[in-house]
Design an enzyme around this catalytic site. Sequence first.
Site, PDB file in Angstrom:
ATOM      1  N   ASP A 128     -11.867  -9.742   5.170  1.00  0.00           N
ATOM      2  CA  ASP A 128     -13.184  -9.881   4.529  1.00  0.00           C
ATOM      3  C   ASP A 128     -13.633 -11.343   4.555  1.00  0.00           C
ATOM      4  O   ASP A 128     -14.822 -11.631   4.738  1.00  0.00           O
ATOM      5  CB  ASP A 128     -13.159  -9.373   3.069  1.00  0.00           C
ATOM      6  CG  ASP A 128     -13.465  -7.875   2.949  1.00  0.00           C
ATOM      7  OD1 ASP A 128     -13.064  -7.109   3.855  1.00  0.00           O
ATOM      8  OD2 ASP A 128     -14.097  -7.462   1.954  1.00  0.00           O
ATOM      9  N   LYS A 141       3.870 -15.410   3.061  1.00  0.00           N
ATOM     10  CA  LYS A 141       4.082 -16.136   1.805  1.00  0.00           C
ATOM     11  C   LYS A 141       5.589 -16.356   1.687  1.00  0.00           C
ATOM     12  O   LYS A 141       6.238 -15.944   0.720  1.00  0.00           O
ATOM     13  CB  LYS A 141       3.507 -15.318   0.629  1.00  0.00           C
ATOM     14  CG  LYS A 141       3.476 -16.041  -0.702  1.00  0.00           C
ATOM     15  CD  LYS A 141       2.395 -17.111  -0.805  1.00  0.00           C
ATOM     16  CE  LYS A 141       2.493 -17.828  -2.147  1.00  0.00           C
ATOM     17  NZ  LYS A 141       1.527 -18.961  -2.242  1.00  0.00           N
ATOM     18  N   ASP A 188      -5.949  -7.353   4.655  1.00  0.00           N
ATOM     19  CA  ASP A 188      -7.129  -6.760   4.025  1.00  0.00           C
ATOM     20  C   ASP A 188      -8.021  -7.867   3.475  1.00  0.00           C
ATOM     21  O   ASP A 188      -9.226  -7.923   3.763  1.00  0.00           O
ATOM     22  CB  ASP A 188      -6.696  -5.812   2.896  1.00  0.00           C
ATOM     23  CG  ASP A 188      -7.892  -5.233   2.144  1.00  0.00           C
ATOM     24  OD1 ASP A 188      -8.869  -4.845   2.813  1.00  0.00           O
ATOM     25  OD2 ASP A 188      -7.844  -5.182   0.907  1.00  0.00           O
ATOM     26  N   ASP A 204      -2.150 -18.742   1.402  1.00  0.00           N
ATOM     27  CA  ASP A 204      -3.164 -19.414   0.573  1.00  0.00           C
ATOM     28  C   ASP A 204      -3.890 -20.494   1.370  1.00  0.00           C
ATOM     29  O   ASP A 204      -5.122 -20.554   1.386  1.00  0.00           O
ATOM     30  CB  ASP A 204      -2.580 -19.947  -0.744  1.00  0.00           C
ATOM     31  CG  ASP A 204      -1.244 -20.650  -0.593  1.00  0.00           C
ATOM     32  OD1 ASP A 204      -0.719 -20.714   0.538  1.00  0.00           O
ATOM     33  OD2 ASP A 204      -0.713 -21.146  -1.607  1.00  0.00           O
ATOM     34  N   TYR A 258       0.815  -1.215   0.000  1.00  0.00           N
ATOM     35  CA  TYR A 258       0.000   0.000   0.000  1.00  0.00           C
ATOM     36  C   TYR A 258       0.850   1.267   0.000  1.00  0.00           C
ATOM     37  O   TYR A 258       0.388   2.323  -0.423  1.00  0.00           O
ATOM     38  CB  TYR A 258      -0.891   0.039   1.245  1.00  0.00           C
ATOM     39  CG  TYR A 258      -2.127  -0.812   1.186  1.00  0.00           C
ATOM     40  CD1 TYR A 258      -2.048  -2.191   1.062  1.00  0.00           C
ATOM     41  CD2 TYR A 258      -3.382  -0.232   1.279  1.00  0.00           C
ATOM     42  CE1 TYR A 258      -3.194  -2.966   1.043  1.00  0.00           C
ATOM     43  CE2 TYR A 258      -4.531  -0.995   1.258  1.00  0.00           C
ATOM     44  CZ  TYR A 258      -4.431  -2.361   1.134  1.00  0.00           C
ATOM     45  OH  TYR A 258      -5.567  -3.121   1.118  1.00  0.00           O
TER      46      TYR A 258
HETATM   47  C1  IPM Z   1     -10.250  -1.654   4.312  1.00  0.00           C
HETATM   48  C2  IPM Z   1     -10.376  -1.081   2.910  1.00  0.00           C
HETATM   49  C3  IPM Z   1      -9.200  -0.164   2.610  1.00  0.00           C
HETATM   50  C4  IPM Z   1      -7.935  -1.007   2.678  1.00  0.00           C
HETATM   51  C5  IPM Z   1      -9.241   0.600   1.273  1.00  0.00           C
HETATM   52  C6  IPM Z   1     -10.534   1.341   1.099  1.00  0.00           C
HETATM   53  C7  IPM Z   1      -8.095   1.525   1.147  1.00  0.00           C
HETATM   54  O1  IPM Z   1     -10.506  -2.101   1.975  1.00  0.00           O
HETATM   55  O2  IPM Z   1     -10.159  -0.859   5.272  1.00  0.00           O
HETATM   56  O3  IPM Z   1     -10.240  -2.875   4.455  1.00  0.00           O
HETATM   57  O4  IPM Z   1      -7.612  -1.726   1.712  1.00  0.00           O
HETATM   58  O5  IPM Z   1      -7.267  -0.961   3.710  1.00  0.00           O
HETATM   59 MN    MN Z   2     -10.751  -4.089   2.874  1.00  0.00          MN
END
Ligand code: IPM
Ligand code: MN
Length: 336
Positions: free
Chosen positions: A226, A166, A222, A198, A120
């Site tokens: 999710d 990784k 990140d 993975d 990032y």
């Molecule tokens: C999160 C989001 C952010 C990230 C984006 C919007 C920059 O996906 O907070 O998980 O990737 O950190």
């Molecule tokens: Mn995210």
Amino acid sequence: MSDLIACLPGDGIGPEVMDEAVRVLERLPIDADVVRLPFGGSAIDEAGDPLPAETLEACRGARAVLLGAVGGPRWDRSPVRPEAGLLRLRKELDVYANLRPATQGEVDLVIVRELVGGLYFGARGLRADGTVFDTCEYHPVQVERIVRRGFELAATRRRSLVSVDKANVLDTSRLWRRVVDEVAQEYPNVELRHALVDSFAMELVTSPGRIDVAVTENMFGDILSDVAAAVTGGLGLAASASLGDGGPGIFEPVHGSAPDIAGTGHANPTAMLRSVALMLEHALGRPDLAVLVASAADDALGSHPTPDAGGRATTREVGDAFLASLDERLAQVALR
Ligand code: IPM
Ligand code: MN
Ligand code: NAD
């Protein structure tokens, strides 16, 4: 002097869920001033900058930052993106440790995500031949401080830490693994294992119940967070705390601005309410209120599920149910 809470609603469903959070802050027995500040795409529209100087200054001076979400298709071709404001805010406040808890039933895990390094924030650019590049860099000191957070957190929980990397491919991951093994010497009571990202992604889906704390770099964290959200009720429930060493933390849902449901009034405010609970615990020194808020949020979603949770409730209906449950719980505590 009262604490300042800087609220950055942002875009899409960000302001919709933030409205519920602000109602909670006004109801809680805390001495805090709430200020709303422009941020994200809406701030690009107003001021040409997703993180206007006055917003950053207010955040620096605040006890905590409460953040909705940024981004949306409207700014996908904008030369300056809303997401850039979020990344800059994280960097400026140096909130390197992003705690992303995921709980449901047998599952009770926390992903500790490095937040201000890696892909990032590495060098990026365009070469003359048209190649575009992003680079992943980590300094040992950057790895050490986040890994330490992982061990510290695991030590207060089930004393089990998995470091996700990784290392079969990446040099940054081999550095990561070396630092983890060094820091591990100081935490003999925490059981450590290494996992490749993975297969760890698969483990998150197939046996999340065996995971206690997972520590990992920015991009892996990140994506994995999710996944962790998906196996514990969905993004509408996933909260996070982004912490540094002493300055204001940022408390924000894991989810984004959800353009597909923005404006329908049906966004799930639970992730935002749980982020308020994390703020009470980590920034305002009120773990007692954090427990009440988290429990009231569970009550509200249980009795008034939004569409993502299998029901038809609106954001406001969940918020109303939340406040009713919170009032009851506060009254019970007062009677004790
Ligand atoms: C999160 C989001 C952010 C990230 C984006 C919007 C920059 O996906 O907070 O998980 O990737 O950190
Ligand atoms: Mn995210
Ligand atoms: P998203 O998280 O916004 O949405 C993914 C899916 O989850 C959508 O179907 C959405 O409707 C659903 N969802 C998310 N939050 C929900 C909630 N509270 N209640 C009910 N359903 C919910 O991810 P995306 O669609 O990939 O990204 C949209 C925008 O958000 C992009 O511009 C992205 O950069 C941005 N984003 C911002 C943040 C942040 O500000 N922290 C985080 C992630 C994504």
